[in-house]
Design an enzyme around this catalytic site. Structure first.
Site, PDB file in Angstrom:
ATOM      1  N   ASP A 130      57.604  19.273  16.249  1.00  0.00           N
ATOM      2  CA  ASP A 130      57.891  18.253  15.248  1.00  0.00           C
ATOM      3  C   ASP A 130      56.589  17.942  14.508  1.00  0.00           C
ATOM      4  OD1 ASP A 130      60.035  15.914  14.510  1.00  0.00           O
ATOM      5  OD2 ASP A 130      57.979  15.158  14.445  1.00  0.00           O
ATOM      6  N   ILE A 131      56.633  17.965  13.170  1.00  0.00           N
ATOM      7  CA  ILE A 131      55.441  17.659  12.375  1.00  0.00           C
ATOM      8  C   ILE A 131      55.180  16.161  12.448  1.00  0.00           C
ATOM      9  CG2 ILE A 131      54.396  17.735  10.084  1.00  0.00           C
ATOM     10  CD1 ILE A 131      56.220  20.090   9.442  1.00  0.00           C
ATOM     11  N   ASN A 176      55.992  12.869   2.812  1.00  0.00           N
ATOM     12  CA  ASN A 176      57.000  12.829   1.746  1.00  0.00           C
ATOM     13  C   ASN A 176      56.842  11.586   0.879  1.00  0.00           C
ATOM     14  OD1 ASN A 176      58.463  15.214   1.928  1.00  0.00           O
ATOM     15  ND2 ASN A 176      59.856  14.425   3.481  1.00  0.00           N
ATOM     16  N   ASP A 200      58.109  19.954   1.049  1.00  0.00           N
ATOM     17  CA  ASP A 200      58.717  21.276   1.213  1.00  0.00           C
ATOM     18  C   ASP A 200      57.648  22.346   1.392  1.00  0.00           C
ATOM     19  OD1 ASP A 200      61.207  20.168   0.989  1.00  0.00           O
ATOM     20  OD2 ASP A 200      61.561  20.836  -1.068  1.00  0.00           O
ATOM     21  N   GLU A 253      61.943  18.188   9.913  1.00  0.00           N
ATOM     22  CA  GLU A 253      60.605  18.721  10.196  1.00  0.00           C
ATOM     23  C   GLU A 253      60.497  19.291  11.606  1.00  0.00           C
ATOM     24  OE1 GLU A 253      60.362  14.191  10.917  1.00  0.00           O
ATOM     25  OE2 GLU A 253      61.466  15.619   9.686  1.00  0.00           O
TER      26      GLU A 253
END
Length: 475
Positions: free
Chosen positions: A203-204, A211, A220, A246
């Site tokens: 997971d980022i 964002n 993106d 993500e």
């Protein structure tokens, strides 16, 4: 059996997964026999025309093979066609003589391959035409050419649709559907052969903030870049998918939890070192779980997700291993899991990602070397590992010096001198190991004790407060 039932049985059994191909061939618009044979030679699907042609005398057709239904000369001809299809031909035709109502007639028997989404042969479809005197040979050949072309075009279309349906549009990775198809097969293999099977869930960290600050177009780009970094760091048997948002999943066949954890650490460090346009650097958190016997896909994924949650809750940018049922760990990499390893903790961080990332990498290097000591790795593999970890020590010191010198650390000169001593020692150890004068145990002692315990967790603490004060003032 009616046609709908035959199609249902064929598709649910997985013999002919492309129902569109079946529908086209079953409705050719001419009085042709149609059938599908599985790769063991048994008839699985047949239309009424072929039933009447081959089931003379009331013999059942489905489930039978050519040897049970046809004379030797016809069986031999069809065996030749089968061999051409199995060898990769897009079509194979034989002219055969069949007895219908006690009268013999010539027929053209055309075979076509039925492929799955991976272009692997799943079954053989056949069209059977009567070579009647009223039908001009050229007209028949043109009809067969059109059918063959339609079959090829349909299979290409199906393959393209399958690719689109199983691929994440943004990153080009597998999507959730494709991953779950693969997971089912791997779990079946795991249950049958008891080969280890592990899962990494990435997971980022703080992706929503990216964002919100830079916009979704930049978000993106980050997803695409992270996907490329993860893909580039995988082994040949590993599979990467975008799970959603993500999150990314790596499926690792023949991989136990200790090896999976080291792979996760390496990938996490790789992402942490990369630079992203506009964003700069970012981190990922990872949950790792090895599949337990009798465990469902949902239960296995849930344990990986819980491990990921712990990684997030304990400060992000780390790998957490899911607990699992006790299982015997053999020699080699698995044995390292029962041995004392260096474990990174958030309390060791100074807040500077360059320094913290370098420290985590050296922790991982020490554990990799421990695994090599306990396993029967080849001499070339071990030599490459030793060269890399000693090079990482020197690279980290250079990066660390650039940070604390730029921050104006008062004792920078003395700390640089400590680095020079350790670098000189690492160079000597590397030369001695190459010459056969130094063992792996001494190198592990140097890395784990002199570099990690004494220096990283001892001497480095002296400039942590200075860096944190500078960061606070700058903020």
């Amino acid at each position: 059996m009616i046609e709908d039932d035959m199609l249902h049985d064929a598709t649910t059994d997985g013999v002919v997964p492309m129902a569109g191909l079946l529908a086209m061939l079953m409705n050719t618009g001419c009085a042709a026999g149609f059938c599908v044979k599985s790769l063991d030679g048994s008839y699985r699907v047949a239309n009424q025309t072929l039933e009447q042609l081959l089931s003379q005398g009331g013999r059942a057709l489905l489930g039978k093979s050519d040897s049970e239904l046809l004379p030797v000369d016809v069986m031999t001809a069809l065996a030749r066609a089968d061999r051409r299809i199995r060898a990769g031909a897009t079509a194979a035709a034989e002219e055969v003589e069949l007895a219908v109502d006690a009268r013999r007639a010539r027929y053209l028997w055309l075979e076509l391959p039925v492929l799955d989404q991976d272009r692997m042969l799943q079954a053989i479809a056949s069209l059977v035409y009567a070579c009647s005197p009223q039908q001009a040979p050229d007209s028949l050949l043109q009809t067969l050419d059109r059918l063959q072309q339609a079959n090829q075009e349909l299979q290409q279309t199906v393959a393209e649709l399958e690719q689109l349906a199983s691929t994440d549009k943004l990153t080009g990775l597998w999507n959730r559907r494709r991953l779950e198809d693969c997971v089912r097969r791997e779990i079946e293999r795991f249950e049958r052969y008891q080969h280890p099977l592990s899962l990494l869930l990435f997971d980022i960290d703080c992706f929503k903030a990216i964002n919100d600050r830079y916009g979704h177009a930049t978000g993106d780009e980050v997803l695409q870049r992270v996907a490329a970094l993860l893909q580039g760091g995988l082994r040949g048997a590993d599979s990467l998918a975008r799970w959603g948002g993500e999150e990314f999943v790596v499926l690792c066949p023949d991989t136990n939890r200790a090896t999976a954890r080291r792979l996760a650490e390496r990938l996490r460090a790789q992402v942490g070192k990369a630079r992203f346009p506009q964003v700069g650097q970012l981190t990922v958190s990872v949950g790792v779980a090895e599949c337990d016997a009798g465990e469902s896909w949902g239960e296995w994924f849930q344990r990986a997700d819980e491990a990921l949650y712990r990684a997030k809750a304990q400060g992000r940018n780390q790998v957490q291993l899911a607990p699992g049922a006790d299982r015997p760990l053999g020699t080699g990499e698995g044995a390292a899991a029962n041995f004392v390893q260096l474990v990174w903790r958030s309390a060791y961080e100074c807040g500077n990602e360059t320094i913290d990332g370098g420290h985590r990498q050296l922790f991982s290097n020490a554990n990799d070397l421990l695994a090599a000591i306990l396993s029967e790795r080849s001499a070339d593999d071990v030599k490459a590992l030793v060269d890399r970890l000693l090079a990482d020590v020197r690279q980290h010191f250079a990066e660390e010096e650039a940070v604390f010198v730029a921050a104006g650390f008062p004792d920078a000169a003395a700390h640089v001198a400590l680095h020079r001593q350790l670098i000189a020692q690492s160079l000597r150890m590397g030369e001695d190991y190459s010459a056969g004068k130094q063992g792996l145990g001494e190198i592990f002692q140097f890395l784990a004790h002199d570099v990690v315990t004494k220096h990283l967790l001892g001497a480095d603490r002296k400039f942590f407060d200075h860096l944190q004060r500078k960061a606070t003032f700058a903020g």
